[in-house]
Design a protein around this motif. Structure first.
Motif, PDB file in Angstrom:
ATOM      1  N   THR A  53       0.811  -1.524   0.199  1.00 43.26           N
ATOM      2  CA  THR A  53      -0.118  -0.339  -0.218  1.00 43.26           C
ATOM      3  C   THR A  53       0.711   0.829   0.531  1.00 43.26           C
ATOM      4  O   THR A  53      -0.073   2.897  -0.503  1.00 43.26           O
ATOM      5  CB  THR A  53      -0.906   0.027   1.200  1.00 43.26           C
ATOM      6  OG1 THR A  53       0.065  -0.051   2.297  1.00 43.26           O
ATOM      7  CG2 THR A  53      -1.807  -1.124   1.377  1.00 43.26           C
ATOM      8  N   ALA A  57      -1.754   5.874  -4.196  1.00 46.45           N
ATOM      9  CA  ALA A  57      -1.928   7.038  -4.012  1.00 46.45           C
ATOM     10  C   ALA A  57      -2.366   7.640  -5.026  1.00 46.45           C
ATOM     11  O   ALA A  57      -2.944   7.269  -6.059  1.00 46.45           O
ATOM     12  CB  ALA A  57      -1.133   8.066  -3.403  1.00 46.45           C
ATOM     13  N   ALA A  58      -4.196   8.781  -4.593  1.00 48.44           N
ATOM     14  CA  ALA A  58      -4.665   9.049  -5.919  1.00 48.44           C
ATOM     15  C   ALA A  58      -3.469   9.837  -6.965  1.00 48.44           C
ATOM     16  O   ALA A  58      -2.844  10.410  -6.773  1.00 48.44           O
ATOM     17  CB  ALA A  58      -5.211   9.840  -5.714  1.00 48.44           C
ATOM     18  N   ASP A 278      -5.409   3.326  -6.196  1.00 48.25           N
ATOM     19  CA  ASP A 278      -5.213   4.607  -6.196  1.00 48.25           C
ATOM     20  C   ASP A 278      -4.788   4.369  -4.574  1.00 48.25           C
ATOM     21  O   ASP A 278      -4.925   5.208  -4.234  1.00 48.25           O
ATOM     22  CB  ASP A 278      -5.644   5.398  -6.393  1.00 48.25           C
ATOM     23  CG  ASP A 278      -5.091   6.123  -8.201  1.00 48.25           C
ATOM     24  OD1 ASP A 278      -4.108   5.157  -8.532  1.00 48.25           O
ATOM     25  OD2 ASP A 278      -5.654   6.398  -8.994  1.00 48.25           O
ATOM     26  N   ASN A 279      -6.827   3.935  -4.174  1.00 46.69           N
ATOM     27  CA  ASN A 279      -6.645   4.532  -2.564  1.00 46.69           C
ATOM     28  C   ASN A 279      -6.024   3.099  -1.826  1.00 46.69           C
ATOM     29  O   ASN A 279      -6.131   3.043  -0.571  1.00 46.69           O
ATOM     30  CB  ASN A 279      -8.422   4.237  -2.033  1.00 46.69           C
ATOM     31  CG  ASN A 279      -8.719   2.680  -2.338  1.00 46.69           C
ATOM     32  OD1 ASN A 279      -8.932   2.068  -3.018  1.00 46.69           O
ATOM     33  ND2 ASN A 279      -9.924   3.060  -2.261  1.00 46.69           N
ATOM     34  N   ASP A 387      -6.479  11.751   1.720  1.00 44.88           N
ATOM     35  CA  ASP A 387      -5.383  11.789   0.090  1.00 44.88           C
ATOM     36  C   ASP A 387      -5.683  13.045  -0.568  1.00 44.88           C
ATOM     37  O   ASP A 387      -6.666  13.700  -0.515  1.00 44.88           O
ATOM     38  CB  ASP A 387      -6.124  10.760  -0.565  1.00 44.88           C
ATOM     39  CG  ASP A 387      -4.720  10.747  -1.382  1.00 44.88           C
ATOM     40  OD1 ASP A 387      -3.811  11.328  -1.606  1.00 44.88           O
ATOM     41  OD2 ASP A 387      -4.634   9.480  -2.263  1.00 44.88           O
ATOM     42  N   ASN A 389      -3.996  14.416  -2.611  1.00 47.07           N
ATOM     43  CA  ASN A 389      -4.014  13.590  -4.279  1.00 47.07           C
ATOM     44  C   ASN A 389      -5.087  14.255  -4.124  1.00 47.07           C
ATOM     45  O   ASN A 389      -5.756  14.268  -5.414  1.00 47.07           O
ATOM     46  CB  ASN A 389      -3.489  13.547  -4.204  1.00 47.07           C
ATOM     47  CG  ASN A 389      -1.888  13.625  -4.848  1.00 47.07           C
ATOM     48  OD1 ASN A 389      -1.117  14.182  -4.119  1.00 47.07           O
ATOM     49  ND2 ASN A 389      -0.989  12.129  -4.282  1.00 47.07           N
ATOM     50  N   SER A 417     -11.300   8.277  10.624  1.00 52.86           N
ATOM     51  CA  SER A 417     -11.324   7.768   8.974  1.00 52.86           C
ATOM     52  C   SER A 417     -12.102   6.983   8.064  1.00 52.86           C
ATOM     53  O   SER A 417     -11.807   7.660   7.161  1.00 52.86           O
ATOM     54  CB  SER A 417      -9.754   6.421   9.289  1.00 52.86           C
ATOM     55  OG  SER A 417     -10.454   5.437   9.766  1.00 52.86           O
ATOM     56  N   ARG A 421     -12.921   9.068   4.346  1.00 48.96           N
ATOM     57  CA  ARG A 421     -12.876   8.372   3.464  1.00 48.96           C
ATOM     58  C   ARG A 421     -13.787   8.662   3.022  1.00 48.96           C
ATOM     59  O   ARG A 421     -14.318   8.890   1.282  1.00 48.96           O
ATOM     60  CB  ARG A 421     -12.779   6.943   3.571  1.00 48.96           C
ATOM     61  CG  ARG A 421     -10.721   6.333   3.959  1.00 48.96           C
ATOM     62  CD  ARG A 421     -11.122   4.812   4.586  1.00 48.96           C
ATOM     63  NE  ARG A 421     -11.678   4.724   4.962  1.00 48.96           N
ATOM     64  CZ  ARG A 421     -11.633   4.265   5.932  1.00 48.96           C
ATOM     65  NH1 ARG A 421     -10.420   4.921   6.267  1.00 48.96           N
ATOM     66  NH2 ARG A 421     -12.177   3.260   7.011  1.00 48.96           N
ATOM     67  N   THR A 424     -14.130  12.419   1.110  1.00 48.44           N
ATOM     68  CA  THR A 424     -12.842  12.564  -0.063  1.00 48.44           C
ATOM     69  C   THR A 424     -13.025  10.984  -1.472  1.00 48.44           C
ATOM     70  O   THR A 424     -13.802  10.803  -2.021  1.00 48.44           O
ATOM     71  CB  THR A 424     -11.846  11.589  -0.221  1.00 48.44           C
ATOM     72  OG1 THR A 424     -11.022  12.270   1.419  1.00 48.44           O
ATOM     73  CG2 THR A 424     -10.417  11.985  -1.183  1.00 48.44           C
ATOM     74  N   ILE A 426     -11.806  11.222  -5.995  1.00 50.42           N
ATOM     75  CA  ILE A 426     -10.783  11.418  -7.034  1.00 50.42           C
ATOM     76  C   ILE A 426     -11.488  11.584  -8.807  1.00 50.42           C
ATOM     77  O   ILE A 426     -11.958  11.369  -8.708  1.00 50.42           O
ATOM     78  CB  ILE A 426      -9.751  10.364  -6.824  1.00 50.42           C
ATOM     79  CG1 ILE A 426      -9.563   9.505  -5.367  1.00 50.42           C
ATOM     80  CG2 ILE A 426      -9.218  10.128  -8.355  1.00 50.42           C
ATOM     81  CD1 ILE A 426      -8.906  10.311  -4.605  1.00 50.42           C
ATOM     82  N   TYR A 438     -13.416   7.627  -2.904  1.00 50.91           N
ATOM     83  CA  TYR A 438     -12.338   6.980  -2.423  1.00 50.91           C
ATOM     84  C   TYR A 438     -12.311   5.449  -2.095  1.00 50.91           C
ATOM     85  O   TYR A 438     -11.409   5.278  -2.656  1.00 50.91           O
ATOM     86  CB  TYR A 438     -11.559   8.059  -1.263  1.00 50.91           C
ATOM     87  CG  TYR A 438      -9.984   7.720  -1.241  1.00 50.91           C
ATOM     88  CD1 TYR A 438      -9.054   7.881  -1.818  1.00 50.91           C
ATOM     89  CD2 TYR A 438     -10.601   7.386   0.138  1.00 50.91           C
ATOM     90  CE1 TYR A 438      -7.529   7.489  -1.488  1.00 50.91           C
ATOM     91  CE2 TYR A 438      -8.803   6.924   0.193  1.00 50.91           C
ATOM     92  CZ  TYR A 438      -7.619   6.706   0.069  1.00 50.91           C
ATOM     93  OH  TYR A 438      -6.558   6.942   0.117  1.00 50.91           O
TER      94      TYR A 438
END
Length: 475
Positions: A53, A57-58, A278-279, A387, A389, A417, A421, A424, A426, A438
């Motif tokens: 992981t 990331a985005a 990406d996540n 994230d 990004n 968290s 999420r 968020t 993308i 996300y």
């Protein structure tokens, strides 16, 4: 509380016009129906160093994620199409019949990008009925135009068939191929063999070495490496389930630790291929040849549990046996941050996001709308809470847009968290900007009945239009 990832309720897309297409079994599937079969190994690395992981990331501003597949066709194993996607869900045709070999067939094509900047595919060169002792190679500078390189005779005594060669780029940068081979004394029982490139031109290979531990009567083994562990996903041809095994060496021995319907994918599944999203989630793709769909499923705990499988939009019933190449490329779409904007519908241009009783709707907004309506339609775009990004959207009261039971709504940030999420998104390309959830990859903010929801992409142009928005300066 949001609906848990492992218990998706059907988030239907009533705007959709796509329908299921009839499916004709491939010749390979017909063969499998005739006989209890093989040990096959399809192993891929995709990206060198794709090791957990930490690499997920985005894409950064000015960049985009791009996934490429080069499948042969359910209707034609003499050519391959090239498809691309920015979310590993909605694959769009880049070029039809992008490569046709000078002779023979092209099946089970595996794709990767080499350090010389070229894209390479390796593939099965004959149909299942024929003796097939070679694997093919072609390359491209742009994924659309391919040049045949050579056919390579796999040096195994009394070889009958060499099927499904797959690239695997190990963490040391070595380029490998895993190919499933049978001999003339038992032409339908396959064993996975490892070949390692001995030059950078990929024209010389070590002698084949049989992998160990997977066992007879398994097919379509796909391997990813995380840290020092090789994780294999392999179809048991007797039970028709995809099983799971691990090893500390690429050549094995592998230990199978999950059997039967351990992941909830069901039976009559094959052709597993994995990529990291990406996540940070891992996505598996597999061919549901028993019911005519191509599926995906996601894991957030390093393969222990998986989401319910969903059919890939658009390409199910057309694309057969592919692996996935993930890249970060220049371009993509970018939103400004630290500024206030209206979010205008891409296909209903008089309608804009607006908070109404904590829910996000899409009413008509004009310069003559009330001050309160304009205020409720004004949002500050900030870096994504989960994230940086990605993006999050804050209203004038300081509450954030998040999804709750797949509905867009505004709530105070509770610091968890889960909230981060949920809040968020993308940025992906559409007719303008599309906003992918996300923590529900493949789900997008879209309008339906002038309400904003998070729904799974169905691959249609209408869905892409309904999920496209433009950030504009407030009136």
């Amino acid at each position: 509380m949001i609906t848990p990832d492992n218990s998706y309720r059907p988030a239907t897309a009533p705007d959709a016009t796509g329908v299921s297409r009839p499916f004709a079994p491939s010749r390979r599937s017909l063969l499998r129906a005739m006989a209890a079969l093989p040990v096959s190994a399809l192993v891929v690395g995709g990206l060198p160093g794709l090791l957990g992981t930490a690499s997920a990331a985005a894409p950064p501003r000015g960049s985009a994620t791009r996934y490429t597949i080069v499948p042969f066709l359910n209707s034609n194993d003499g050519t391959v199409n090239v498809y691309q996607s920015d979310d590993a869900t909605d694959f769009r045709l880049l070029r039809a019949s992008a490569y046709t070999p000078p002779s023979g067939r092209i099946r089970d094509a595996s794709v990767f990008k080499h350090t010389d900047g070229y894209y390479y595919i390796t593939y099965t060169t004959h149909t299942w009925q024929d003796t097939s002792t070679t694997i093919g190679f072609a390359r491209s500078s742009d994924r659309s135009n391919w040049t045949f390189l050579y056919d390579y005779t796999v040096p195994i005594a009394n070889l009958s068939r060499a099927w499904a060669p797959e690239w695997f780029v190990d963490s040391d940068g070595s380029v490998n191929i895993i190919v499933s081979c049978s001999v003339t004394s038992n032409e339908w029982i396959f064993t996975p063999y490892l070949l390692k490139a001995t030059n950078s031109a990929l024209t010389a290979w070590t002698s084949p070495v049989a992998l160990s531990g997977i066992g007879a009567n398994h097919i379509d083994t796909f391997i990813v490496k995380i840290g020092s562990t090789y994780h294999a996903f392999t179809k048991n041809e007797t039970s028709k389930y995809i099983e799971y095994a691990t090893s500390t060496a690429l050549a094995g021995p592998y230990t199978i630790s999950r059997t039967g319907n351990w992941a909830g994918w069901g039976g009559t599944r094959e052709g597993a291929a994995l990529i990291q999203l990406d996540n940070g989630a891992w996505r598996i793709f597999f061919d549901g040849y028993g019911d005519g769909s191509y599926y995906y499923s996601d894991s957030y705990d390093t393969f222990a549990t998986w989401s319910a499988p969903k059919a890939l939009p658009s390409i199910s019933g057309t694309a057969r046996h592919f692996t996935v190449l993930k890249e970060t490329v220049s371009g993509g779409v970018t939103l400004p941050t630290g500024v206030t904007r209206y979010l205008q519908s891409g296909n209903f241009t008089t309608r804009y996001w607006q908070e109404q009783s904590a829910l996000l709707n899409l009413p008509v907004l004009t310069s003559s709308s009330t001050t309160a309506e304009k205020q409720a339609s004004t949002f500050t775009i900030v870096a994504g809470l989960a994230d940086a990004n990605g993006y999050s959207f804050r209203n004038a009261a300081g509450n954030y847009l998040r999804h709750w039971d797949f509905r867009g709504r505004f709530d105070a940030n509770d610091g968890s968290s889960t909230f981060a999420r949920d809040a968020t998104f993308i940025a992906r390309t559409g007719t303008s900007v599309r906003l992918e959830s996300y923590n529900y990859p493949g789900y997008y903010l879209r309008h339906y009945n002038y309400q904003l929801r998070v729904d799974p992409s169905n691959g249609t142009d209408l869905f892409r239009q309904d999920s496209s928005f433009v950030a504009v300066t407030p009136f």
